[in-house]
Scaffold this motif. Structure first.
Motif, PDB file in Angstrom:
ATOM      1  N   PHE A 133       0.839  -1.256   0.016  1.00  0.00           N
ATOM      2  CA  PHE A 133      -0.107   0.220  -0.147  1.00  0.00           C
ATOM      3  C   PHE A 133       0.890   1.335   0.026  1.00  0.00           C
ATOM      4  O   PHE A 133       0.594   2.206  -0.848  1.00  0.00           O
ATOM      5  CB  PHE A 133      -0.870  -0.006   1.344  1.00  0.00           C
ATOM      6  CG  PHE A 133      -1.956   1.164   1.092  1.00  0.00           C
ATOM      7  CD1 PHE A 133      -2.225   1.835   0.007  1.00  0.00           C
ATOM      8  CD2 PHE A 133      -2.814   1.246   2.275  1.00  0.00           C
ATOM      9  CE1 PHE A 133      -3.335   2.855   0.086  1.00  0.00           C
ATOM     10  CE2 PHE A 133      -3.841   1.858   2.372  1.00  0.00           C
ATOM     11  CZ  PHE A 133      -4.266   2.878   1.208  1.00  0.00           C
ATOM     12  N   ALA A 134       2.021   1.123   0.838  1.00  0.00           N
ATOM     13  CA  ALA A 134       2.731   2.480   0.878  1.00  0.00           C
ATOM     14  C   ALA A 134       3.527   2.493  -0.550  1.00  0.00           C
ATOM     15  O   ALA A 134       3.627   3.663  -0.929  1.00  0.00           O
ATOM     16  CB  ALA A 134       3.720   2.221   1.811  1.00  0.00           C
ATOM     17  N   ARG A 135       3.970   1.556  -1.310  1.00  0.00           N
ATOM     18  CA  ARG A 135       4.476   2.005  -2.625  1.00  0.00           C
ATOM     19  C   ARG A 135       3.586   2.267  -3.613  1.00  0.00           C
ATOM     20  O   ARG A 135       4.078   3.439  -4.198  1.00  0.00           O
ATOM     21  CB  ARG A 135       5.074   0.515  -3.203  1.00  0.00           C
ATOM     22  CG  ARG A 135       6.388  -0.115  -2.537  1.00  0.00           C
ATOM     23  CD  ARG A 135       6.913  -1.298  -3.386  1.00  0.00           C
ATOM     24  NE  ARG A 135       5.884  -2.634  -3.287  1.00  0.00           N
ATOM     25  CZ  ARG A 135       6.042  -3.455  -2.542  1.00  0.00           C
ATOM     26  NH1 ARG A 135       6.922  -3.435  -1.302  1.00  0.00           N
ATOM     27  NH2 ARG A 135       5.228  -4.361  -2.262  1.00  0.00           N
ATOM     28  N   THR A 136       2.272   1.738  -3.549  1.00  0.00           N
ATOM     29  CA  THR A 136       1.135   2.675  -4.524  1.00  0.00           C
ATOM     30  C   THR A 136       0.852   4.113  -4.004  1.00  0.00           C
ATOM     31  O   THR A 136       1.035   4.578  -4.970  1.00  0.00           O
ATOM     32  CB  THR A 136      -0.065   1.647  -4.294  1.00  0.00           C
ATOM     33  OG1 THR A 136       0.289   0.291  -4.503  1.00  0.00           O
ATOM     34  CG2 THR A 136      -1.066   2.106  -4.960  1.00  0.00           C
ATOM     35  N   GLN A 137       0.794   4.219  -2.929  1.00  0.00           N
ATOM     36  CA  GLN A 137       0.330   5.428  -2.472  1.00  0.00           C
ATOM     37  C   GLN A 137       1.782   6.500  -2.719  1.00  0.00           C
ATOM     38  O   GLN A 137       1.510   7.730  -3.236  1.00  0.00           O
ATOM     39  CB  GLN A 137       0.240   5.708  -0.777  1.00  0.00           C
ATOM     40  CG  GLN A 137      -1.186   5.089  -0.637  1.00  0.00           C
ATOM     41  CD  GLN A 137      -2.352   5.853  -1.364  1.00  0.00           C
ATOM     42  OE1 GLN A 137      -2.440   6.906  -1.366  1.00  0.00           O
ATOM     43  NE2 GLN A 137      -3.171   4.990  -2.129  1.00  0.00           N
ATOM     44  N   TRP A 138       2.997   6.119  -2.757  1.00  0.00           N
ATOM     45  CA  TRP A 138       4.248   6.908  -2.863  1.00  0.00           C
ATOM     46  C   TRP A 138       4.135   7.141  -4.308  1.00  0.00           C
ATOM     47  O   TRP A 138       4.591   8.167  -4.930  1.00  0.00           O
ATOM     48  CB  TRP A 138       5.426   6.204  -2.318  1.00  0.00           C
ATOM     49  CG  TRP A 138       6.840   6.982  -2.851  1.00  0.00           C
ATOM     50  CD1 TRP A 138       7.622   6.639  -3.570  1.00  0.00           C
ATOM     51  CD2 TRP A 138       6.899   8.368  -2.269  1.00  0.00           C
ATOM     52  NE1 TRP A 138       8.655   7.802  -3.656  1.00  0.00           N
ATOM     53  CE2 TRP A 138       8.229   8.746  -2.609  1.00  0.00           C
ATOM     54  CE3 TRP A 138       6.593   9.419  -1.285  1.00  0.00           C
ATOM     55  CZ2 TRP A 138       8.944   9.885  -2.427  1.00  0.00           C
ATOM     56  CZ3 TRP A 138       7.059  10.337  -1.115  1.00  0.00           C
ATOM     57  CH2 TRP A 138       8.409  10.704  -1.690  1.00  0.00           C
ATOM     58  N   ARG A 139       3.982   6.037  -5.189  1.00  0.00           N
ATOM     59  CA  ARG A 139       3.993   6.553  -6.640  1.00  0.00           C
ATOM     60  C   ARG A 139       2.785   7.228  -7.143  1.00  0.00           C
ATOM     61  O   ARG A 139       3.231   7.978  -8.037  1.00  0.00           O
ATOM     62  CB  ARG A 139       3.855   4.913  -7.297  1.00  0.00           C
ATOM     63  CG  ARG A 139       4.965   4.133  -7.233  1.00  0.00           C
ATOM     64  CD  ARG A 139       4.728   2.728  -7.884  1.00  0.00           C
ATOM     65  NE  ARG A 139       5.723   1.747  -7.563  1.00  0.00           N
ATOM     66  CZ  ARG A 139       5.391   0.766  -7.430  1.00  0.00           C
ATOM     67  NH1 ARG A 139       4.166  -0.139  -7.843  1.00  0.00           N
ATOM     68  NH2 ARG A 139       6.567  -0.366  -7.325  1.00  0.00           N
ATOM     69  N   LEU A 140       1.681   7.377  -6.359  1.00  0.00           N
ATOM     70  CA  LEU A 140       0.773   8.259  -6.794  1.00  0.00           C
ATOM     71  C   LEU A 140       1.112   9.833  -6.442  1.00  0.00           C
ATOM     72  O   LEU A 140       0.694  10.743  -7.046  1.00  0.00           O
ATOM     73  CB  LEU A 140      -0.514   7.981  -5.761  1.00  0.00           C
ATOM     74  CG  LEU A 140      -1.789   8.852  -6.124  1.00  0.00           C
ATOM     75  CD1 LEU A 140      -2.261   8.924  -7.559  1.00  0.00           C
ATOM     76  CD2 LEU A 140      -3.144   8.266  -5.464  1.00  0.00           C
ATOM     77  N   PHE A 141       1.732   9.712  -5.386  1.00  0.00           N
ATOM     78  CA  PHE A 141       2.217  11.089  -5.094  1.00  0.00           C
ATOM     79  C   PHE A 141       3.174  11.541  -5.741  1.00  0.00           C
ATOM     80  O   PHE A 141       3.205  12.852  -6.105  1.00  0.00           O
ATOM     81  CB  PHE A 141       3.026  11.080  -3.673  1.00  0.00           C
ATOM     82  CG  PHE A 141       3.802  12.461  -3.031  1.00  0.00           C
ATOM     83  CD1 PHE A 141       2.990  13.609  -2.991  1.00  0.00           C
ATOM     84  CD2 PHE A 141       5.133  12.311  -2.931  1.00  0.00           C
ATOM     85  CE1 PHE A 141       3.656  14.673  -2.609  1.00  0.00           C
ATOM     86  CE2 PHE A 141       5.826  13.447  -2.735  1.00  0.00           C
ATOM     87  CZ  PHE A 141       5.169  14.697  -2.624  1.00  0.00           C
ATOM     88  N   GLU A 142       3.937  10.861  -6.362  1.00  0.00           N
ATOM     89  CA  GLU A 142       5.228  11.254  -7.293  1.00  0.00           C
ATOM     90  C   GLU A 142       4.585  11.630  -8.572  1.00  0.00           C
ATOM     91  O   GLU A 142       5.068  12.475  -9.266  1.00  0.00           O
ATOM     92  CB  GLU A 142       6.093  10.204  -7.639  1.00  0.00           C
ATOM     93  CG  GLU A 142       7.222   9.695  -6.436  1.00  0.00           C
ATOM     94  CD  GLU A 142       7.941   8.599  -6.852  1.00  0.00           C
ATOM     95  OE1 GLU A 142       9.417   8.884  -6.734  1.00  0.00           O
ATOM     96  OE2 GLU A 142       7.720   7.688  -7.436  1.00  0.00           O
ATOM     97  N   ARG A 143       3.310  11.061  -8.962  1.00  0.00           N
ATOM     98  CA  ARG A 143       2.675  11.685 -10.209  1.00  0.00           C
ATOM     99  C   ARG A 143       1.823  12.697  -9.999  1.00  0.00           C
ATOM    100  O   ARG A 143       1.938  13.596 -10.885  1.00  0.00           O
ATOM    101  CB  ARG A 143       1.935  10.279 -10.677  1.00  0.00           C
ATOM    102  CG  ARG A 143       2.525   9.170 -11.242  1.00  0.00           C
ATOM    103  CD  ARG A 143       1.559   8.141 -12.090  1.00  0.00           C
ATOM    104  NE  ARG A 143       0.386   7.904 -11.253  1.00  0.00           N
ATOM    105  CZ  ARG A 143       0.112   6.478 -10.524  1.00  0.00           C
ATOM    106  NH1 ARG A 143       1.542   6.055 -10.373  1.00  0.00           N
ATOM    107  NH2 ARG A 143      -0.989   6.448  -9.853  1.00  0.00           N
TER     108      ARG A 143
END
Length: 255
Positions: A133-143
């Motif tokens: 979940f953390a990986r998914t949310q961090w990628r969303l923040f980066e985008r």
């Protein structure tokens, strides 16, 4: 922070076609940083009658609806008891947090029995849920550059660390900042900014992406270390308890 639930929230699960086992508030209200314009995420469990389980025409295992009530958008998602218990016996942090949410809209003795079974559902492998979940949310923040997925990233990492180390599920970021060591000091300012608006970038003066990335990487490493060192078991022990609960509840609801 203290969340006061409006009494009319209880009307929504009561209006649904199947009797609720429980309904709780999830999302930003549970995580400690609801915005002034946040919707309310209701999650819970309903009971399908036996005739909609054993016959040719089966009932809905998952019900979802959105309503605007008193000017507030409310999203309700409930699972049938069997589906929810199956999820509970897997490494699913979502359902654990929903079941244990202190923001209770409706409850029942079955809800209490499910909560009592939680210790036997916790395993060290729940770390996979929080790492993913953390990986998914961090990628969303980066985008997107939005504050919301950034806070979700920190929230799930700290929830996972605390679970692996202490064996307890805490989803409120305001509480986690006092329970986990090494929490970035700027999280309080980020949460304050999020409460002002549901969408938007981090506030002026927030750390740059390099520092944010360093802190996320550090906490990710801490969660991985806590996972490997955790004293939580590798398998669940509540299968028979939940099976018995499902059978008794289904029969009682159909009698």
């Amino acid at each position: 922070m203290t969340v006061v639930l409006p009494p009319w929230l209880a009307e929504i699960p009561a209006e649904q076609p199947y009797p609720p086992v429980f309904t709780t508030v999830s999302g930003a209200h549970l995580y400690g940083f609801p915005s002034v314009d946040s919707d309310v995420d209701l999650r819970g469990v309903h009971i399908l009658p036996a005739k909609e389980v054993v016959g040719l025409r089966t009932g809905e295992e998952t019900l979802a609806l959105s309503r605007v009530r008193h000017g507030v958008e409310v999203d309700l998602v409930t699972h049938d008891l069997v589906k929810f218990c199956r999820l509970l016996l897997r490494r699913n942090g979502y359902v654990l947090e929903q079941l244990l949410s202190p923001l209770v809209v409706s409850t029942s003795p079955v809800h209490e029995e499910m909560i009592a079974a939680v210790p036997g559902c916790l395993t060290r492998h729940h770390a996979h849920h929080y790492l993913g979940f953390a990986r998914t949310q961090w990628r969303l923040f980066e985008r997107s550059g939005e504050l919301k997925p950034l806070l979700y990233t920190f929230r799930v990492l700290l929830t996972g660390i605390h679970l692996m180390r202490g064996g307890a599920v805490v989803a409120d970021l305001t509480r986690l900042t006092g329970l986990v060591t090494g929490v970035p000091p700027y999280l309080a300012d980020l949460m304050a900014a999020k409460r002002s608006a549901e969408h938007g970038p981090p506030p002026a003066g927030a750390p740059d992406r390099a520092r944010l990335g360093d802190d996320v990487a550090r906490l990710t490493g801490e969660l991985q270390e806590a996972w490997h060192a955790s004293r939580l078991p590798g398998t669940t022990t509540s299968t028979e308890v939940l099976h018995d609960l499902v059978v008794r509840t289904r029969l009682a609801a159909s009698g």
